[in-house]
Design an enzyme around this catalytic site. Sequence first.
Site, PDB file in Angstrom:
ATOM      1  N   HIS A 175      69.267 -44.386 -48.296  1.00  0.00           N
ATOM      2  CA  HIS A 175      68.614 -44.290 -49.604  1.00  0.00           C
ATOM      3  C   HIS A 175      69.133 -45.331 -50.587  1.00  0.00           C
ATOM      4  CE1 HIS A 175      66.970 -40.666 -47.986  1.00  0.00           C
ATOM      5  NE2 HIS A 175      68.157 -40.105 -47.888  1.00  0.00           N
ATOM      6  N   ARG A 176      69.437 -46.497 -50.083  1.00  0.00           N
ATOM      7  CA  ARG A 176      69.951 -47.601 -50.909  1.00  0.00           C
ATOM      8  C   ARG A 176      71.281 -47.279 -51.577  1.00  0.00           C
ATOM      9  NH1 ARG A 176      66.676 -51.577 -49.635  1.00  0.00           N
ATOM     10  NH2 ARG A 176      64.539 -50.939 -49.347  1.00  0.00           N
TER      11      ARG A 176
END
Length: 197
Positions: A175-176
């Site tokens: 998720h970055r």
Amino acid sequence: MADTNELYSEALARFGELQDAAAADLREPTTMMLATADADGRPSVRTMLLKRFDEQGFVFFTNSHSRKGRDLEENPHASLCFFWQSLMEQVRVEGSVVPISAEESDSYWETRARDSQLGAWASQQSDPLEDRELLEHDVSKYQAKFLNQPVPRPPHWFGYRVIPERIEFWKSGWHRLHERVLYEKTTESWTKTRLYP
Ligand SMILES: Cc1cc2nc3c(=O)[nH]c(=O)nc-3n(C[C@H](O)[C@H](O)[C@H](O)COP(=O)(O)O)c2cc1C
């Protein structure tokens, strides 16, 4: 004098592990971007090969008359950036830059293929070249000049060492939410800090 701070050794060891992991499936795992800036602070960046690293720093070789060589003459600081797509990891190294000793440059020069040595004499790296044939002509000229003898190292071709002041590791996360860890040299020793992605 080598910096023996434990955190610095830890950063170098992690860098070494990444290079080894990248070497498993890359032809040139030591490929990096080298950014320099001129006296006015205007940046330029190009691809290079890292040839050595240890506690003293990160070494690359080039022609000191090139654009990067002129930048480093005016502004002896550089930034290196490694990215290994197979690992989705990045390492950034920043620091001051010094030429390595003539003996150290000579010992690397001797490991280079003869054709590469002749190319280093013939190439006026970064200068305008009117005609490709001129370059080929110059290679032949140096072939004749150094016939039946070892090709000496051109005085303007040598290694530079980036003495790290910052080494940052970036690792791709879910998720970055990537992981970033910065090793930074303070006046006396090294610190280790986690950064927001
Ligand atoms: C994969 C790759 C590796 C390279 N390695 C070097 C190198 O180790 N030394 C070098 O002088 N140029 C190397 N080059 C060429 C540089 O990118 C650049 O074109 C050249 O050094 C001139 O840069 P300058 O005009 O900014 O000085 C490499 C290029 C590529 C694509």
